[in-house]
Each structure stands twice: as structure tokens, then as C-alpha cells.
Design a protein around this motif. Structure first.
Motif, PDB file in Angstrom:
ATOM      1  N   TRP A  11      53.119  19.818  20.837  1.00  0.00           N
ATOM      2  CA  TRP A  11      53.325  21.480  20.457  1.00  0.00           C
ATOM      3  C   TRP A  11      53.105  22.225  21.880  1.00  0.00           C
ATOM      4  N   TYR A  12      51.874  21.940  22.814  1.00  0.00           N
ATOM      5  CA  TYR A  12      52.200  22.935  24.244  1.00  0.00           C
ATOM      6  C   TYR A  12      52.932  22.229  25.436  1.00  0.00           C
ATOM      7  N   THR A  13      53.871  22.727  24.681  1.00  0.00           N
ATOM      8  CA  THR A  13      55.149  22.142  25.926  1.00  0.00           C
ATOM      9  C   THR A  13      55.224  23.159  27.344  1.00  0.00           C
ATOM     10  N   ASP A  14      54.438  23.814  27.524  1.00  0.00           N
ATOM     11  CA  ASP A  14      54.753  25.207  28.637  1.00  0.00           C
ATOM     12  C   ASP A  14      53.322  25.294  29.268  1.00  0.00           C
ATOM     13  N   ALA A  15      53.436  25.936  30.666  1.00  0.00           N
ATOM     14  CA  ALA A  15      51.890  25.097  31.171  1.00  0.00           C
ATOM     15  C   ALA A  15      51.701  27.195  31.984  1.00  0.00           C
ATOM     16  N   ALA A  16      50.278  27.739  31.689  1.00  0.00           N
ATOM     17  CA  ALA A  16      49.994  28.810  32.760  1.00  0.00           C
ATOM     18  C   ALA A  16      48.634  28.514  33.798  1.00  0.00           C
ATOM     19  N   ASP A  17      49.310  29.827  35.184  1.00  0.00           N
ATOM     20  CA  ASP A  17      48.020  29.570  35.673  1.00  0.00           C
ATOM     21  C   ASP A  17      48.137  31.183  35.463  1.00  0.00           C
ATOM     22  N   VAL A  18      46.386  31.453  35.396  1.00  0.00           N
ATOM     23  CA  VAL A  18      45.925  32.426  35.046  1.00  0.00           C
ATOM     24  C   VAL A  18      45.361  33.048  36.285  1.00  0.00           C
ATOM     25  N   TYR A  19      45.767  34.737  36.958  1.00  0.00           N
ATOM     26  CA  TYR A  19      44.953  35.398  37.519  1.00  0.00           C
ATOM     27  C   TYR A  19      44.287  36.967  37.029  1.00  0.00           C
ATOM     28  N   ARG A  20      43.231  36.956  37.269  1.00  0.00           N
ATOM     29  CA  ARG A  20      42.706  37.851  37.595  1.00  0.00           C
ATOM     30  C   ARG A  20      42.283  38.450  38.791  1.00  0.00           C
ATOM     31  N   VAL A  21      42.222  39.830  38.583  1.00  0.00           N
ATOM     32  CA  VAL A  21      41.283  40.600  39.747  1.00  0.00           C
ATOM     33  C   VAL A  21      39.655  40.628  39.140  1.00  0.00           C
ATOM     34  N   VAL A  22      38.991  40.931  40.692  1.00  0.00           N
ATOM     35  CA  VAL A  22      37.782  40.660  40.663  1.00  0.00           C
ATOM     36  C   VAL A  22      37.440  41.316  41.543  1.00  0.00           C
ATOM     37  N   ASN A  23      36.092  41.895  41.058  1.00  0.00           N
ATOM     38  CA  ASN A  23      35.079  42.723  42.134  1.00  0.00           C
ATOM     39  C   ASN A  23      34.675  42.053  43.440  1.00  0.00           C
ATOM     40  N   THR A  24      35.111  41.964  44.586  1.00  0.00           N
ATOM     41  CA  THR A  24      34.330  41.425  45.440  1.00  0.00           C
ATOM     42  C   THR A  24      33.674  42.159  46.588  1.00  0.00           C
ATOM     43  N   THR A  25      32.672  41.628  47.213  1.00  0.00           N
ATOM     44  CA  THR A  25      31.884  42.814  48.568  1.00  0.00           C
ATOM     45  C   THR A  25      31.857  41.618  50.052  1.00  0.00           C
ATOM     46  N   VAL A  26      31.989  42.518  50.545  1.00  0.00           N
ATOM     47  CA  VAL A  26      32.093  42.506  52.071  1.00  0.00           C
ATOM     48  C   VAL A  26      31.121  43.023  53.175  1.00  0.00           C
ATOM     49  N   GLY A  27      29.677  43.175  53.323  1.00  0.00           N
ATOM     50  CA  GLY A  27      29.163  43.910  54.034  1.00  0.00           C
ATOM     51  C   GLY A  27      29.060  44.950  52.269  1.00  0.00           C
ATOM     52  N   ASN A  28      29.575  45.715  53.802  1.00  0.00           N
ATOM     53  CA  ASN A  28      29.003  47.355  52.777  1.00  0.00           C
ATOM     54  C   ASN A  28      29.996  47.572  52.045  1.00  0.00           C
ATOM     55  N   VAL A  29      31.453  46.810  51.408  1.00  0.00           N
ATOM     56  CA  VAL A  29      32.413  47.724  51.145  1.00  0.00           C
ATOM     57  C   VAL A  29      32.687  47.061  49.850  1.00  0.00           C
ATOM     58  N   ASP A  30      32.922  47.460  49.047  1.00  0.00           N
ATOM     59  CA  ASP A  30      33.305  46.899  47.683  1.00  0.00           C
ATOM     60  C   ASP A  30      35.358  46.767  48.031  1.00  0.00           C
ATOM     61  N   THR A  31      35.501  45.540  47.012  1.00  0.00           N
ATOM     62  CA  THR A  31      36.903  45.937  47.210  1.00  0.00           C
ATOM     63  C   THR A  31      37.393  45.282  46.011  1.00  0.00           C
ATOM     64  N   GLN A  32      38.623  45.026  45.484  1.00  0.00           N
ATOM     65  CA  GLN A  32      38.670  44.077  44.408  1.00  0.00           C
ATOM     66  C   GLN A  32      40.098  43.418  44.910  1.00  0.00           C
ATOM     67  N   GLU A  33      40.167  42.029  44.314  1.00  0.00           N
ATOM     68  CA  GLU A  33      41.098  41.308  44.775  1.00  0.00           C
ATOM     69  C   GLU A  33      41.442  40.020  43.501  1.00  0.00           C
ATOM     70  N   ARG A  34      42.751  39.558  44.209  1.00  0.00           N
ATOM     71  CA  ARG A  34      43.310  38.712  42.450  1.00  0.00           C
ATOM     72  C   ARG A  34      42.777  37.350  42.470  1.00  0.00           C
ATOM     73  N   ARG A  35      41.869  36.732  42.469  1.00  0.00           N
ATOM     74  CA  ARG A  35      42.296  35.594  42.360  1.00  0.00           C
ATOM     75  C   ARG A  35      42.747  34.504  40.962  1.00  0.00           C
ATOM     76  N   GLN A  36      42.888  33.182  40.641  1.00  0.00           N
ATOM     77  CA  GLN A  36      42.884  32.426  40.312  1.00  0.00           C
ATOM     78  C   GLN A  36      42.529  32.138  39.845  1.00  0.00           C
TER      79      GLN A  36
END
Length: 132
Positions: A11-36
Motif C-alpha cells: 500500500w505505501y508506494t510513496d516516500a516522504a522526507d520530513v523537515y521541522r523548524v527547531v530552536n537552536t542556541t549558538v553562544g547567547n543567540v537563539d535562532t531557528q533552523e530547518r532540520r530533517q
């Protein structure tokens, strides 16, 4: 799981890659990035509502709503970006289609899915692209 029932094994003939926006902290800066968060998840897009292009002042756009079915264990959440390759689970390559996920709906079988093997998750999809 739907794969437990031999009638629905293909039944499952297709394939999906899923990406999500997650919060990340680099030093003292909080950002968001898209990750698989998921790759080549077996699924099936069905119940397609494909519309023709809609003309606007600046560009034409295409919008459609589809539904996706996959295993209940798949990590898909509302707002995730999905790149779905039709026939991807069958080894057929092609241009992936870009969708955004709505709220997943889980369908569980009684007795832990041991009776029919039809446990699955359905996700409403939105596709909205500018025509190039």
C-alpha cells in the motif's frame, strides 16, 4: 501496522522526507533552523484535490489539498514540511512534491493492531507553490 496484513503490504508506494523548524542556541543567540527529522518514510498520498493555477496580480499560484497515510510510528507533526516522492518506496525516482502537514490523525486497532493490521496515521496536506 499496515505492513502486518499481507493484503496491504504494498500500500505505501510513496516516500516522504520530513523537515521541522527547531530552536537552536549558538553562544547567547537563539535562532531557528530547518532540520530533517525523517527520511524515506513509507507513505501514500491519496484523495488529491488538484486545482489549476490561480492568476493574481504578481504571479500565478497552484494550491491543492491532499491526504497522506503512513504508519502510526512516523514522526510527523502539524507544520512540518514534507517532500514526497511519488513511487519512492517502489524505487522510482522523480521530482519530490512539497507539502505542509496539518494535524495528524491516528487510527488504532483494538488489541494493539493484532486483529486487522490496519493501524495507520492520516495527515492532511497543503501544497501551495508559485508557478514558474
Amino acid at each position: 501496522m499496515i505492513f502486518d496484513n499481507p493484503i496491504f503490504a504494498g500500500w505505501y508506494t510513496d516516500a516522504a522526507d520530513v523537515y521541522r523548524v527547531v530552536n537552536t542556541t549558538v553562544g547567547n543567540v537563539d535562532t531557528q533552523e530547518r532540520r530533517q527529522v525523517g527520511a524515506a518514510i513509507p507513505c501514500r498520498v491519496y484523495s488529491s484535490q488538484k486545482n489549476g493555477p490561480a492568476m493574481q496580480d504578481t504571479a500565478a499560484r497552484v494550491q491543492s489539498t491532499d491526504k497522506l497515510s503512513c504508519d502510526v510510528s512516523a514522526d510527523i507533526r502539524a507544520g512540518d514540511e514534507l517532500l514526497v516522492t511519488r513511487g519512492g518506496a517502489l524505487g522510482r525516482g522523480g521530482e519530490p512534491e512539497r507539502y505542509f502537514a496539518g494535524n495528524p490523525q491516528h487510527y488504532y486497532d483494538p488489541v494493539g493492531g493484532a486483529l486487522t493490521g490496519l493501524e495507520h496515521m492520516e495527515v492532511g496536506l497543503l501544497q501551495q507553490n508559485i508557478v514558474r
